[in-house]
Design an enzyme around this catalytic site. Structure first.
Site, PDB file in Angstrom:
ATOM      1  N   LYS A 192      44.703  44.870  35.866  1.00 57.40           N
ATOM      2  CA  LYS A 192      43.855  45.275  36.987  1.00 57.40           C
ATOM      3  C   LYS A 192      42.499  45.815  36.542  1.00 57.40           C
ATOM      4  O   LYS A 192      41.496  45.647  37.227  1.00 57.40           O
ATOM      5  CB  LYS A 192      44.574  46.339  37.825  1.00 57.40           C
ATOM      6  CG  LYS A 192      45.774  45.808  38.588  1.00 57.40           C
ATOM      7  CD  LYS A 192      45.360  44.904  39.725  1.00 57.40           C
ATOM      8  CE  LYS A 192      46.539  44.465  40.586  1.00 57.40           C
ATOM      9  NZ  LYS A 192      46.137  43.413  41.547  1.00 57.40           N
ATOM     10  N   GLU A 204      42.309  49.740  47.920  1.00 56.56           N
ATOM     11  CA  GLU A 204      43.685  49.751  48.401  1.00 56.56           C
ATOM     12  C   GLU A 204      44.577  49.574  47.181  1.00 56.56           C
ATOM     13  O   GLU A 204      44.141  49.030  46.173  1.00 56.56           O
ATOM     14  CB  GLU A 204      43.916  48.604  49.388  1.00 56.56           C
ATOM     15  CG  GLU A 204      44.222  47.233  48.772  1.00 56.56           C
ATOM     16  CD  GLU A 204      43.077  46.639  47.968  1.00 56.56           C
ATOM     17  OE1 GLU A 204      41.918  47.030  48.196  1.00 56.56           O
ATOM     18  OE2 GLU A 204      43.355  45.783  47.087  1.00 56.56           O
ATOM     19  N   SER A 248      51.509  40.841  32.683  1.00 49.61           N
ATOM     20  CA  SER A 248      50.394  41.456  33.403  1.00 49.61           C
ATOM     21  C   SER A 248      50.386  42.976  33.397  1.00 49.61           C
ATOM     22  O   SER A 248      49.335  43.589  33.535  1.00 49.61           O
ATOM     23  CB  SER A 248      50.373  40.941  34.838  1.00 49.61           C
ATOM     24  OG  SER A 248      51.640  41.128  35.434  1.00 49.61           O
TER      25      SER A 248
END
Lengths: 407, 268
Positions: free
Chosen positions: A97, A119, A386
């Site tokens: 991210k 968010e 990830s």
């Protein structure tokens, strides 16, 4: 199907459409800001100063390039293709991210916006946003569904330590989609001084394109590492898909390589047939939500359905529009695994490789475990690892009926 | 001439300002929605914006969000909303009705089917909050074919070029969103609205309705003086939400809310 370079370059088109998907479906107040953001982004992505800053942050702050690791034991146990892990879990803050939040926070800074909002579902994007906001001295507010606040308590605390304000969203189904509604409401109200850092390749144009560009560093590195280590491109890529940013990041630089098969793994929850899942590409249909046209989980009247997944980060009824397009043209195979299969994947990778994946990532592991034995030993699979699983200890412990001490 | 145009033209000729209340269909239930529509007209409404409930109303504040949740919990579908309009038309053939909502429920029914069903039920116009003119190309022909007015929002930040483009797609009226924010937001600045509306009038010939942030008679009067119509939503929906039992007490409360708005619009 083979994609030409031109097709890849033209996606999205000037109005943000990937085939029939994407676009800009928002209330009028946001249009001007989105147009401005798009033109500024198109300028800055060619700007040497911006790029130098972005690349040096990725290297020195995030820790890129992340390793491509050969999962030797897992590969031999499965007895098929050799499995490689792209270690995004080793990024600063523990997931891919941050590649995107670094980019968008820099944009906020270059555009002179003193406040950022985001968010978050699992909390990884919230943490990554709070982190870069702390570093750049930006005010930060994170919207998180009340249900997710409960599931991901550790990440909530991390965000607060980083100086972000976290608002638990009580509306709707109290998960990621409701957090996104609330963030959009904040943005429409405070659009003059606020930059909205969307965490995935969804939302109104230019977000799906912009987030993809920032995340594509994953695939570019993977491509180069495969050539260096194996002298060949991988035969298959596997990544989990919620909104789909880690998957697009890995897939995009390979879209033109016909020999590379791609698998996007959705959250099958209790099973597609149960109706309780978060797999719009596997079992949904096209519609419009959160600023873009894409596959959605909805009822026959167009109301968005509640979703279920063991992993908060995949618990979303939509998906990035580029994935919808890649599904329709048949370039990427979208599949799903259940909660139970994902949990097995989590345990297996932990036990065999000493790497504890996030529950989102565990979905990709679970699919690769099915896929590898059907392939030859001279073939290779790259899984996008990830995120790391620390944030999920509570969830896993609860499933084992264990109370983690001190909590 | 569409029913909306007729009504707004007539108001203009009488030098009167339009009062457009918004309610969410199905809250507290569709039977009550029908009665509320009639009682709004009796209290002086010139046109009714009827909200089609949606699960993810991202342009709306908490009051209308909760109304959507209540309506959906009652099982109100877009077909039910159209049925309410059809029943309204059994006794009221003059008050225009505009459906306001989000694109996805319309897509789910299909543009062609939705336009046909809406026109048959007696709907006059449609406003989809998340459908800007750039994305409306596919929708417009279906709505035009059925004689439905397509209404667009104009915000404080909409460029002149886009206002002109909206003029090409839209008919009926344009809805000026008077402030940056969601429905039911704080308060609006009548001076700034006046300036902006004057500018919008230079770019389009359509009547200009102003909404978002009008919550009392005083503001209604001030905004009415500088526009063609005012749109009032959240205070009315809030009133309905406080009377879940419906019936006389609700209608009494609505009357004492809407009457003063009418009066202040009619006071020069």
């Amino acid at each position: 199907m083979k994609l030409t370079e031109q097709q890849i370059k033209d996606s999205p088109d000037a109005r943000g459409h990937f085939g029939a998907y994407g676009g800009r479906f928002v209330s009028e107040t946001l249009i001007d800001s989105l147009e401005h953001l798009e033109s500024e982004y198109r300028r800055l992505r060619e700007d040497p100063d911006f790029l130098a800053r972005f690349n040096s942050d990725l290297a020195d702050y995030v820790g890129r390039p992340t390793p491509l690791y050969h999962a030797d034991r897992l590969s031999s146990e499965l007895g098929g293709a050799s499995i490689w892990l792209k270690r995004e879990d080793l990024c600063h803050t523990g997931a891919h991210k941050v590649n995107n939040t670094i980019g968008q926070a820099l944009l906020a800074k270059f555009l002179g916006k003193p406040r950022v909002i985001a968010e978050t579902g699992a909390g990884q994007h919230g943490v990554a946003t709070a982190t870069v906001a702390a570093r750049l001295g930006l005010k930060c507010k994170i919207y998180m569904g009340a249900e997710d606040v409960r599931r991901q308590a550790v990440n909530v605390y991390r965000m607060k330590l980083l100086g972000a304000e976290v608002e638990a969203v009580e509306g709707g189904t109290r998960t990621l989609k409701d957090a996104m509604n609330e963030a959009l409401r904040d943005w429409v109200t405070n659009v003059d001084d606020t930059f909205y850092i969307i965490g995935t390749v969804a939302g109104p144009h230019p977000y799906p394109m912009m987030v993809r560009d920032f995340q594509s560093v994953i695939g570019r590195e993977t491509r180069q590492q495969c050539l260096e280590k194996n002298g060949a491109l991988p035969d298959a890529l596997v990544a989990c898909v919620g909104g789909g940013s880690n998957a697009i990041g890995l897939f995009h630089p390979f879209l033109g390589d016909e020999s590379v098969a791609m698998y996007g793994v959705e959250a099958g929850g209790y099973g597609i047939e149960s109706g309780q899942h978060a797999a719009p590409l596997s079992a949904g249909r096209p519609g419009v939500l959160h600023g873009n046209r894409t596959y959605l989980m909805e009822d026959e009247y167009g109301q968005i359905s509640g979703t279920h997944s063991v992993s908060a980060g995949l618990d979303y009824p939509g998906v990035g529009p580029e994935h919808s397009w890649l599904k329709d043209i048949g370039r990427v195979n979208y599949v799903s695994v259940t909660d139970d299969e994902a949990m097995d994947g989590f345990r297996r990778l932990t036990a065999v490789e000493g790497i504890m994946p996030a529950l989102e990532t565990a979905h990709a592991i679970a699919w690769a475990i099915k896929l590898a034995p059907q392939m030859r030993p001279d073939q290779s699979i790259v899984i996008n690892l990830s995120g790391r699983g620390d944030k999920d200890m509570d969830t896993v412990a609860r499933m084992d009926n264990i109370e983690v001490e001190g909590r | 001439m569409s029913r909306i145009e007729q009504r707004l033209t007539a108001l203009g000729e009488q030098r009167r300002k339009g009062l457009i209340p918004y309610i969410t269909a199905g809250d507290p239930n569709t039977g009550e929605t029908l009665r509320i529509m009639h009682s709004l007209v009796a209290s002086g409404a010139d046109l009714i914006e009827l909200g089609v409930p949606f699960s993810d109303p991202m342009a709306d504040g908490p009051v209308i969000q909760r109304a959507c949740e209540r309506a959906l919990a009652n099982g109100c579908t877009s077909r039910d909303v159209l049925e309410v309009v059809r029943r309204f038309r059994e006794t009221d053939t003059e008050t225009p009705v505009v459906l306001m909502g989000y694109l996805n429920p319309v897509e789910a029914m299909g543009y062609e089917a939705f336009a046909e069903n809406a026109a048959q039920a007696g709907v006059d116009g449609v406003l989809m909050v998340d459908l800007p003119p750039e994305e409306a190309g596919e929708v417009v022909p279906w709505f035009r074919a059925q004689g439905l007015d397509l209404i667009f929002l104009i915000s404080p930040t909409t460029s002149d070029e886009r206002i002109r483009r909206m003029g090409e797609h839209s008919s009926g009226y344009v809805y000026y969103v008077s402030l940056k924010g969601v429905t039911g937001s704080a308060s609006i600045d009548a001076g700034a609205v006046e300036e902006r509306v004057a500018h919008i009038r230079e770019l389009t010939e359509l009547p200009v309705g102003v909404g978002f942030g009008i919550r009392d008679a005083e503001t209604a009067g001030a905004i009415g003086r500088v526009s063609d119509a005012i749109i009032v939503g959240s205070v009315i929906v809030d009133c309905i939400g406080r009377h879940p039992e419906g019936g006389d007490s609700l209608h009494q409360a609505l009357k004492s809310l809407v009457k003063p708005l009418r009066d202040s619009l009619d006071t020069p």
